[in-house]
Design a protein around this motif. Structure first.
Motif, PDB file in Angstrom:
ATOM      1  N   ALA A 111       0.835  -1.206   0.000  1.00 42.15           N
ATOM      2  CA  ALA A 111       0.000   0.000   0.000  1.00 42.15           C
ATOM      3  C   ALA A 111       0.870   1.256   0.000  1.00 42.15           C
ATOM      4  CB  ALA A 111      -0.926  -0.006   1.216  1.00 42.15           C
ATOM      5  N   GLU A 112       1.955   1.243   0.761  1.00 40.21           N
ATOM      6  CA  GLU A 112       2.860   2.392   0.805  1.00 40.21           C
ATOM      7  C   GLU A 112       3.452   2.672  -0.573  1.00 40.21           C
ATOM      8  OE1 GLU A 112       5.760   1.434   3.738  1.00 40.21           O
ATOM      9  OE2 GLU A 112       4.458   1.908   5.445  1.00 40.21           O
ATOM     10  N   VAL A 113       3.861   1.624  -1.269  1.00 39.25           N
ATOM     11  CA  VAL A 113       4.428   1.783  -2.616  1.00 39.25           C
ATOM     12  C   VAL A 113       3.375   2.365  -3.567  1.00 39.25           C
ATOM     13  CG1 VAL A 113       5.298   0.549  -4.645  1.00 39.25           C
ATOM     14  CG2 VAL A 113       6.145  -0.042  -2.362  1.00 39.25           C
ATOM     15  N   CYS A 114       2.183   1.792  -3.536  1.00 42.62           N
ATOM     16  CA  CYS A 114       1.126   2.244  -4.455  1.00 42.62           C
ATOM     17  C   CYS A 114       0.748   3.696  -4.200  1.00 42.62           C
ATOM     18  CB  CYS A 114      -0.098   1.346  -4.321  1.00 42.62           C
ATOM     19  SG  CYS A 114       0.136  -0.339  -4.936  1.00 42.62           S
ATOM     20  N   TYR A 115       0.646   4.076  -2.926  1.00 48.30           N
ATOM     21  CA  TYR A 115       0.302   5.464  -2.598  1.00 48.30           C
ATOM     22  C   TYR A 115       1.408   6.419  -3.017  1.00 48.30           C
ATOM     23  CZ  TYR A 115      -3.661   3.841   0.209  1.00 48.30           C
ATOM     24  OH  TYR A 115      -4.835   3.278   0.629  1.00 48.30           O
ATOM     25  N   ALA A 116       2.662   6.006  -2.842  1.00 44.00           N
ATOM     26  CA  ALA A 116       3.796   6.862  -3.180  1.00 44.00           C
ATOM     27  C   ALA A 116       3.866   7.143  -4.674  1.00 44.00           C
ATOM     28  CB  ALA A 116       5.097   6.212  -2.705  1.00 44.00           C
ATOM     29  N   TYR A 117       3.425   6.183  -5.490  1.00 36.46           N
ATOM     30  CA  TYR A 117       3.531   6.319  -6.948  1.00 36.46           C
ATOM     31  C   TYR A 117       2.205   6.729  -7.602  1.00 36.46           C
ATOM     32  CZ  TYR A 117       8.234   4.341  -7.077  1.00 36.46           C
ATOM     33  OH  TYR A 117       9.581   4.137  -6.921  1.00 36.46           O
ATOM     34  N   ARG A 118       1.176   6.945  -6.803  1.00 35.29           N
ATOM     35  CA  ARG A 118      -0.152   7.195  -7.375  1.00 35.29           C
ATOM     36  C   ARG A 118      -0.198   8.464  -8.225  1.00 35.29           C
ATOM     37  NH1 ARG A 118      -5.325   6.937  -3.486  1.00 35.29           N
ATOM     38  NH2 ARG A 118      -4.824   4.699  -3.559  1.00 35.29           N
ATOM     39  N   THR A 119       0.511   9.517  -7.812  1.00 34.52           N
ATOM     40  CA  THR A 119       0.481  10.756  -8.577  1.00 34.52           C
ATOM     41  C   THR A 119       1.167  10.598  -9.930  1.00 34.52           C
ATOM     42  OG1 THR A 119       2.504  11.502  -7.464  1.00 34.52           O
ATOM     43  CG2 THR A 119       0.390  12.201  -6.524  1.00 34.52           C
ATOM     44  N   ARG A 120       2.007   9.582 -10.069  1.00 36.24           N
ATOM     45  CA  ARG A 120       2.726   9.368 -11.327  1.00 36.24           C
ATOM     46  C   ARG A 120       1.977   8.436 -12.275  1.00 36.24           C
ATOM     47  NH1 ARG A 120       8.814   8.068  -8.965  1.00 36.24           N
ATOM     48  NH2 ARG A 120       8.690   9.432  -7.134  1.00 36.24           N
ATOM     49  N   ASN A 121       1.211   7.504 -11.707  1.00 38.46           N
ATOM     50  CA  ASN A 121       0.584   6.495 -12.575  1.00 38.46           C
ATOM     51  C   ASN A 121      -0.934   6.421 -12.449  1.00 38.46           C
ATOM     52  OD1 ASN A 121       0.122   5.038 -10.157  1.00 38.46           O
ATOM     53  ND2 ASN A 121       2.105   4.026 -10.336  1.00 38.46           N
ATOM     54  N   GLY A 122      -1.515   7.293 -11.615  1.00 35.68           N
ATOM     55  CA  GLY A 122      -2.969   7.321 -11.498  1.00 35.68           C
ATOM     56  C   GLY A 122      -3.551   6.181 -10.682  1.00 35.68           C
ATOM     57  N   GLY A 123      -2.697   5.421 -10.031  1.00 36.58           N
ATOM     58  CA  GLY A 123      -3.196   4.336  -9.185  1.00 36.58           C
ATOM     59  C   GLY A 123      -3.191   2.974  -9.840  1.00 36.58           C
ATOM     60  N   ILE A 124      -2.394   2.809 -10.887  1.00 38.51           N
ATOM     61  CA  ILE A 124      -2.267   1.491 -11.513  1.00 38.51           C
ATOM     62  C   ILE A 124      -0.788   1.221 -11.775  1.00 38.51           C
ATOM     63  CG2 ILE A 124      -2.704   2.455 -13.824  1.00 38.51           C
ATOM     64  CD1 ILE A 124      -3.945  -0.288 -14.547  1.00 38.51           C
ATOM     65  N   MET A 125      -0.301   0.105 -11.273  1.00 26.42           N
ATOM     66  CA  MET A 125       1.089  -0.303 -11.432  1.00 26.42           C
ATOM     67  C   MET A 125       1.131  -1.779 -11.780  1.00 26.42           C
ATOM     68  SD  MET A 125       2.921   1.361  -8.023  1.00 26.42           S
ATOM     69  CE  MET A 125       4.581   0.850  -8.515  1.00 26.42           C
ATOM     70  N   SER A 126       2.149  -2.157 -12.504  1.00 23.80           N
ATOM     71  CA  SER A 126       2.310  -3.577 -12.776  1.00 23.80           C
ATOM     72  C   SER A 126       2.795  -4.260 -11.499  1.00 23.80           C
ATOM     73  CB  SER A 126       3.310  -3.818 -13.900  1.00 23.80           C
ATOM     74  OG  SER A 126       4.635  -3.552 -13.463  1.00 23.80           O
ATOM     75  N   LEU A 127       2.433  -5.503 -11.347  1.00 28.28           N
ATOM     76  CA  LEU A 127       2.873  -6.282 -10.188  1.00 28.28           C
ATOM     77  C   LEU A 127       4.399  -6.363 -10.150  1.00 28.28           C
ATOM     78  CD1 LEU A 127       1.766  -7.978  -7.814  1.00 28.28           C
ATOM     79  CD2 LEU A 127       1.850  -9.968  -9.313  1.00 28.28           C
ATOM     80  N   LYS A 128       5.009  -6.470 -11.329  1.00 26.82           N
ATOM     81  CA  LYS A 128       6.471  -6.538 -11.409  1.00 26.82           C
ATOM     82  C   LYS A 128       7.105  -5.248 -10.881  1.00 26.82           C
ATOM     83  CE  LYS A 128       6.797  -9.723 -15.329  1.00 26.82           C
ATOM     84  NZ  LYS A 128       7.197  -9.875 -16.753  1.00 26.82           N
TER      85      LYS A 128
END
Length: 253
Positions: A102-119
């Motif tokens: 969750a920390e990783v996803c929140y940290a990158y949300r402004t860059r990717n809109g809340g979607i990241m690859s599992l990798k």
């Protein structure tokens, strides 16, 4: 004659009652037998876990096979601490992992809109040197894999936080926002994944056969949520998906 038929009918009713009673007895015996079998399997499963607890903790593949053994019995070692499963600390491990994801996803949300690859999520965790209390003798890379991350995300999704995994082509994506992505959105992301480049509205129309309005609706939502970036090149609008090209970078690392 009518009187005889009546007695025969009563006899059949008594016979039917006996059969019903016998059927209930058989059902009770079968149920008790099944419960005893399940109980014995649970005991054996507990013994197995105690014998192989180090392998369950240290080997992700072994851990997932163990969880698949538990599932048919309705046993979930992750849901409770105050039980004979507490020695595995699996619930604590997946809780810790869920928090880190969750920390990783929140940290990158402004860059990717809340979607990241599992990798990419796993790659970020590794780069951060993320460690857990699960087994301090091993490195974080050795202790968990992508299947562990998926299990952790499933725990987050139960909180109604919007966390979930979505299959896009050959990739598993982690979504951390409550935005509903339909098949059109997923297909558009997959097209960008396949091309490995930015895509235009005309390209999407050509590849899907959709009309302009349908394509634009899908792209507009992805753009509004920050899952796509818009770039103007030679007068043509191209949509870029950071979750896609960052996944490619993760694969190259």
């Amino acid at each position: 004659m009518a009187h005889r038929r009546g007695r025969a009918g009563i006899g059949r009713m008594k016979g039917g009652s006996k059969f019903t009673k016998k059927a209930e007895e058989i059902k009770t015996v079968s149920l008790n037998s099944a419960m005893d079998t399940v109980k014995q399997l649970e005991i054996k499963l507990t013994q197995f876990a105690k014998t192989h607890h180090k392998a369950i903790q240290n080997d992700p593949a072994f851990r997932h096979k163990f969880l698949s053994m538990c599932a048919p019995l309705g046993v979930d070692p992750l849901t409770t601490k105050k039980s004979f499963w507490s020695f595995l600390n699996m619930g604590d491990f997946y809780h810790e992992l869920a928090v880190k994801v969750a920390e990783v996803c929140y940290a990158y949300r402004t860059r990717n809109g809340g979607i990241m690859s599992l990798k990419e999520v796993q790659s970020v965790l590794v780069r951060r040197g993320t460690k857990f209390g699960f087994n301090k003798e091993k490195t974080s890379v050795e202790k968990y894999n992508q299947e562990d991350i998926i299990i952790a995300i499933s725990k987050l999704s139960q909180l109604g936080s919007g966390f979930r995994t979505v299959k896009v082509g050959s990739s598993m994506m982690v979504v951390s926002v409550p935005t509903e992505l339909d098949n059109d959105h997923v297909q558009v992301i997959q097209m960008a994944q396949n091309t490995g480049d930015g895509i235009s509205t005309d390209q999407v129309v050509q590849m899907t056969g959709w009309d302009d309005d349908r394509v634009q609706r899908a792209l507009d939502l992805l753009l509004a949520e920050g899952m796509a970036w818009l770039d103007l090149h030679n007068g043509i609008e191209y949509y870029w998906f950071p979750s896609v090209w960052k996944e490619s970078l993760s694969e190259e690392m």
